[in-house]
Design a protein around this motif. Structure first.
Motif, PDB file in Angstrom:
ATOM      1  N   THR A  23     -24.516 -13.282   1.940  1.00 16.80           N
ATOM      2  CA  THR A  23     -25.036 -12.543   0.789  1.00 16.80           C
ATOM      3  C   THR A  23     -24.838 -13.378  -0.471  1.00 16.80           C
ATOM      4  O   THR A  23     -24.438 -14.535  -0.413  1.00 16.80           O
ATOM      5  CB  THR A  23     -24.338 -11.175   0.632  1.00 16.80           C
ATOM      6  OG1 THR A  23     -23.037 -11.363   0.075  1.00 16.80           O
ATOM      7  CG2 THR A  23     -24.263 -10.420   1.951  1.00 16.80           C
ATOM      8  N   ASP A  24     -25.062 -12.758  -1.590  1.00 16.33           N
ATOM      9  CA  ASP A  24     -24.855 -13.427  -2.875  1.00 16.33           C
ATOM     10  C   ASP A  24     -23.373 -13.449  -3.254  1.00 16.33           C
ATOM     11  O   ASP A  24     -23.000 -14.029  -4.264  1.00 16.33           O
ATOM     12  CB  ASP A  24     -25.673 -12.747  -3.976  1.00 16.33           C
ATOM     13  CG  ASP A  24     -25.394 -11.256  -4.090  1.00 16.33           C
ATOM     14  OD1 ASP A  24     -25.039 -10.622  -3.073  1.00 16.33           O
ATOM     15  OD2 ASP A  24     -25.549 -10.712  -5.196  1.00 16.33           O
ATOM     16  N   THR A  25     -22.540 -12.828  -2.437  1.00 14.46           N
ATOM     17  CA  THR A  25     -21.096 -12.833  -2.702  1.00 14.46           C
ATOM     18  C   THR A  25     -20.370 -13.389  -1.475  1.00 14.46           C
ATOM     19  O   THR A  25     -20.073 -14.562  -1.415  1.00 14.46           O
ATOM     20  CB  THR A  25     -20.595 -11.419  -3.059  1.00 14.46           C
ATOM     21  OG1 THR A  25     -20.934 -10.499  -2.021  1.00 14.46           O
ATOM     22  CG2 THR A  25     -21.189 -10.934  -4.379  1.00 14.46           C
ATOM     23  N   VAL A  26     -20.093 -12.551  -0.493  1.00 16.59           N
ATOM     24  CA  VAL A  26     -19.390 -12.955   0.725  1.00 16.59           C
ATOM     25  C   VAL A  26     -20.315 -12.749   1.925  1.00 16.59           C
ATOM     26  O   VAL A  26     -21.415 -12.234   1.782  1.00 16.59           O
ATOM     27  CB  VAL A  26     -18.093 -12.134   0.891  1.00 16.59           C
ATOM     28  CG1 VAL A  26     -17.127 -12.412  -0.253  1.00 16.59           C
ATOM     29  CG2 VAL A  26     -18.383 -10.641   0.998  1.00 16.59           C
ATOM     30  N   TRP A  27     -19.881 -13.147   3.125  1.00 13.83           N
ATOM     31  CA  TRP A  27     -20.667 -12.859   4.320  1.00 13.83           C
ATOM     32  C   TRP A  27     -20.614 -11.358   4.567  1.00 13.83           C
ATOM     33  O   TRP A  27     -19.579 -10.708   4.352  1.00 13.83           O
ATOM     34  CB  TRP A  27     -20.124 -13.626   5.522  1.00 13.83           C
ATOM     35  CG  TRP A  27     -20.738 -14.989   5.609  1.00 13.83           C
ATOM     36  CD1 TRP A  27     -20.433 -16.080   4.835  1.00 13.83           C
ATOM     37  CD2 TRP A  27     -21.803 -15.397   6.472  1.00 13.83           C
ATOM     38  NE1 TRP A  27     -21.237 -17.137   5.181  1.00 13.83           N
ATOM     39  CE2 TRP A  27     -22.082 -16.750   6.190  1.00 13.83           C
ATOM     40  CE3 TRP A  27     -22.527 -14.751   7.469  1.00 13.83           C
ATOM     41  CZ2 TRP A  27     -23.067 -17.464   6.859  1.00 13.83           C
ATOM     42  CZ3 TRP A  27     -23.507 -15.463   8.145  1.00 13.83           C
ATOM     43  CH2 TRP A  27     -23.769 -16.802   7.833  1.00 13.83           C
ATOM     44  N   GLY A  28     -21.742 -10.796   5.012  1.00 11.05           N
ATOM     45  CA  GLY A  28     -21.830  -9.367   5.180  1.00 11.05           C
ATOM     46  C   GLY A  28     -22.320  -8.933   6.539  1.00 11.05           C
ATOM     47  O   GLY A  28     -22.913  -9.704   7.293  1.00 11.05           O
ATOM     48  N   ILE A  29     -22.047  -7.677   6.829  1.00 13.43           N
ATOM     49  CA  ILE A  29     -22.601  -7.000   7.991  1.00 13.43           C
ATOM     50  C   ILE A  29     -23.639  -6.041   7.425  1.00 13.43           C
ATOM     51  O   ILE A  29     -23.370  -5.331   6.460  1.00 13.43           O
ATOM     52  CB  ILE A  29     -21.533  -6.191   8.754  1.00 13.43           C
ATOM     53  CG1 ILE A  29     -20.375  -7.092   9.189  1.00 13.43           C
ATOM     54  CG2 ILE A  29     -22.157  -5.503   9.963  1.00 13.43           C
ATOM     55  CD1 ILE A  29     -19.201  -6.320   9.763  1.00 13.43           C
ATOM     56  N   GLY A  30     -24.844  -6.021   8.028  1.00 15.96           N
ATOM     57  CA  GLY A  30     -25.890  -5.189   7.476  1.00 15.96           C
ATOM     58  C   GLY A  30     -26.738  -4.489   8.509  1.00 15.96           C
ATOM     59  O   GLY A  30     -26.766  -4.858   9.684  1.00 15.96           O
ATOM     60  N   CYS A  31     -27.432  -3.460   8.027  1.00 16.20           N
ATOM     61  CA  CYS A  31     -28.384  -2.710   8.837  1.00 16.20           C
ATOM     62  C   CYS A  31     -29.331  -2.004   7.883  1.00 16.20           C
ATOM     63  O   CYS A  31     -29.156  -2.035   6.667  1.00 16.20           O
ATOM     64  CB  CYS A  31     -27.673  -1.702   9.744  1.00 16.20           C
ATOM     65  SG  CYS A  31     -26.923  -0.307   8.881  1.00 16.20           S
ATOM     66  N   SER A  36     -29.082   6.168  10.342  1.00 15.62           N
ATOM     67  CA  SER A  36     -27.739   6.724  10.503  1.00 15.62           C
ATOM     68  C   SER A  36     -26.990   6.141  11.691  1.00 15.62           C
ATOM     69  O   SER A  36     -25.788   5.879  11.604  1.00 15.62           O
ATOM     70  CB  SER A  36     -27.802   8.250  10.661  1.00 15.62           C
ATOM     71  OG  SER A  36     -28.084   8.859   9.428  1.00 15.62           O
ATOM     72  N   THR A  37     -27.670   5.951  12.803  1.00 15.63           N
ATOM     73  CA  THR A  37     -27.010   5.409  13.990  1.00 15.63           C
ATOM     74  C   THR A  37     -26.476   4.013  13.720  1.00 15.63           C
ATOM     75  O   THR A  37     -25.332   3.684  14.061  1.00 15.63           O
ATOM     76  CB  THR A  37     -27.990   5.396  15.190  1.00 15.63           C
ATOM     77  OG1 THR A  37     -28.432   6.737  15.417  1.00 15.63           O
ATOM     78  CG2 THR A  37     -27.322   4.857  16.443  1.00 15.63           C
ATOM     79  N   ALA A  38     -27.279   3.176  13.086  1.00 11.43           N
ATOM     80  CA  ALA A  38     -26.845   1.814  12.767  1.00 11.43           C
ATOM     81  C   ALA A  38     -25.703   1.822  11.755  1.00 11.43           C
ATOM     82  O   ALA A  38     -24.736   1.065  11.885  1.00 11.43           O
ATOM     83  CB  ALA A  38     -28.027   0.994  12.234  1.00 11.43           C
ATOM     84  N   VAL A  39     -25.782   2.692  10.765  1.00  8.86           N
ATOM     85  CA  VAL A  39     -24.724   2.771   9.755  1.00  8.86           C
ATOM     86  C   VAL A  39     -23.403   3.192  10.412  1.00  8.86           C
ATOM     87  O   VAL A  39     -22.351   2.602  10.139  1.00  8.86           O
ATOM     88  CB  VAL A  39     -25.101   3.737   8.610  1.00  8.86           C
ATOM     89  CG1 VAL A  39     -23.928   3.953   7.667  1.00  8.86           C
ATOM     90  CG2 VAL A  39     -26.314   3.210   7.841  1.00  8.86           C
ATOM     91  N   ARG A  40     -23.454   4.173  11.303  1.00  8.05           N
ATOM     92  CA  ARG A  40     -22.226   4.604  12.000  1.00  8.05           C
ATOM     93  C   ARG A  40     -21.648   3.463  12.836  1.00  8.05           C
ATOM     94  O   ARG A  40     -20.426   3.319  12.929  1.00  8.05           O
ATOM     95  CB  ARG A  40     -22.509   5.836  12.858  1.00  8.05           C
ATOM     96  CG  ARG A  40     -22.642   7.106  12.025  1.00  8.05           C
ATOM     97  CD  ARG A  40     -22.631   8.373  12.875  1.00  8.05           C
ATOM     98  NE  ARG A  40     -23.707   8.440  13.842  1.00  8.05           N
ATOM     99  CZ  ARG A  40     -24.918   8.949  13.600  1.00  8.05           C
ATOM    100  NH1 ARG A  40     -25.200   9.448  12.408  1.00  8.05           N
ATOM    101  NH2 ARG A  40     -25.829   8.977  14.548  1.00  8.05           N
ATOM    102  N   ARG A  41     -22.511   2.648  13.408  1.00 11.01           N
ATOM    103  CA  ARG A  41     -22.041   1.488  14.175  1.00 11.01           C
ATOM    104  C   ARG A  41     -21.291   0.506  13.281  1.00 11.01           C
ATOM    105  O   ARG A  41     -20.289  -0.082  13.689  1.00 11.01           O
ATOM    106  CB  ARG A  41     -23.239   0.772  14.823  1.00 11.01           C
ATOM    107  CG  ARG A  41     -23.146   0.715  16.306  1.00 11.01           C
ATOM    108  CD  ARG A  41     -24.284  -0.041  16.934  1.00 11.01           C
ATOM    109  NE  ARG A  41     -23.872  -1.406  17.209  1.00 11.01           N
ATOM    110  CZ  ARG A  41     -24.697  -2.417  17.312  1.00 11.01           C
ATOM    111  NH1 ARG A  41     -25.989  -2.262  17.175  1.00 11.01           N
ATOM    112  NH2 ARG A  41     -24.241  -3.619  17.570  1.00 11.01           N
ATOM    113  N   ILE A  42     -21.769   0.317  12.060  1.00  9.08           N
ATOM    114  CA  ILE A  42     -21.073  -0.584  11.133  1.00  9.08           C
ATOM    115  C   ILE A  42     -19.676  -0.059  10.841  1.00  9.08           C
ATOM    116  O   ILE A  42     -18.706  -0.815  10.842  1.00  9.08           O
ATOM    117  CB  ILE A  42     -21.895  -0.813   9.847  1.00  9.08           C
ATOM    118  CG1 ILE A  42     -23.057  -1.752  10.165  1.00  9.08           C
ATOM    119  CG2 ILE A  42     -21.015  -1.377   8.725  1.00  9.08           C
ATOM    120  CD1 ILE A  42     -23.944  -2.101   9.009  1.00  9.08           C
TER     121      ILE A  42
END
Length: 189
Positions: A23-31, A36-42
């Motif tokens: 990302t523009d700051t640190v490495w990120g995890i995204g979806c 909702s299913t993907a967000v809950r997985r994160i």
């Protein structure tokens, strides 16, 4: 330059997958911030309590306006004249998003990145993208790809190849809350 990587990442995102990306700051995890299913997985990957809202990256002011209540004038001014430091704005009335990305009061944290790779990713994806640091909750944020634990790498569906060799001393964004009257409160300096 990043074309194939961005196309592959977007394919995974559109299928409800999770990506690991710079990302523009640190490495990120995204979806997809509306999935909702993907967000809950994160939350599961990070071992994070779901009462902590997630930051979203958006391509531009139009995308921000489409997913939040009418923006106070100060937000529009900040979009038009961005600060040098990446700044996440927590604003009222998130909409058309997974409920899991919203704070208890319905607010949502959004940032318009200006770094080339993640800006292109946001534009190509065309919807808000979850952006949370690529670490287990409570551990240090991963400024560089080499800082990311193997458990995080194994848990995602796609690991971006772009910028893996870069070494930087990045830090998370500043976070400010802007209420409907334009009042600003600094949440993370």
């Amino acid at each position: 330059m990043y074309g194939v990587d961005i196309v592959r990442a977007c394919e995974v995102l559109r299928r409800g997958g999770i990506i690991l990306y710079p990302t523009d700051t640190v490495w990120g995890i995204g979806c997809d911030a509306a999935d909702s299913t993907a967000v809950r997985r994160i939350y599961e990957i990070k071992r994070r309590v779901d009462s902590k809202a997630l930051i979203l990256l958006v391509a531009d002011g139009d995308m921000m306006r489409a997913h939040a209540a009418p923006l106070p004038d100060v937000v529009s001014q900040m979009i038009a004249n961005p600060d040098e430091r990446p700044t996440t704005m927590v604003i009222d009335g998130g909409r058309d998003l997974a409920p899991e990305v919203l704070a208890a009061d319905g607010s949502v944290g959004m940032r318009i990145p200006r770094e080339e790779f993640v800006s292109a990713l946001c534009r190509e994806f065309g919807r808000p993208l979850v952006s949370t640091s690529a670490n287990v909750s409570g551990e240090p944020a991963a400024a560089n790809f080499s800082d990311i634990s193997s458990s995080i790498i194994k848990a995602v569906d796609y690991v971006c190849t772009s910028r893996r060799d870069e070494v930087s001393e990045s830090s998370p964004s500043r976070v400010i809350k802007i209420d409907c009257n334009g009042q600003i409160t600094v949440l993370r300096p």
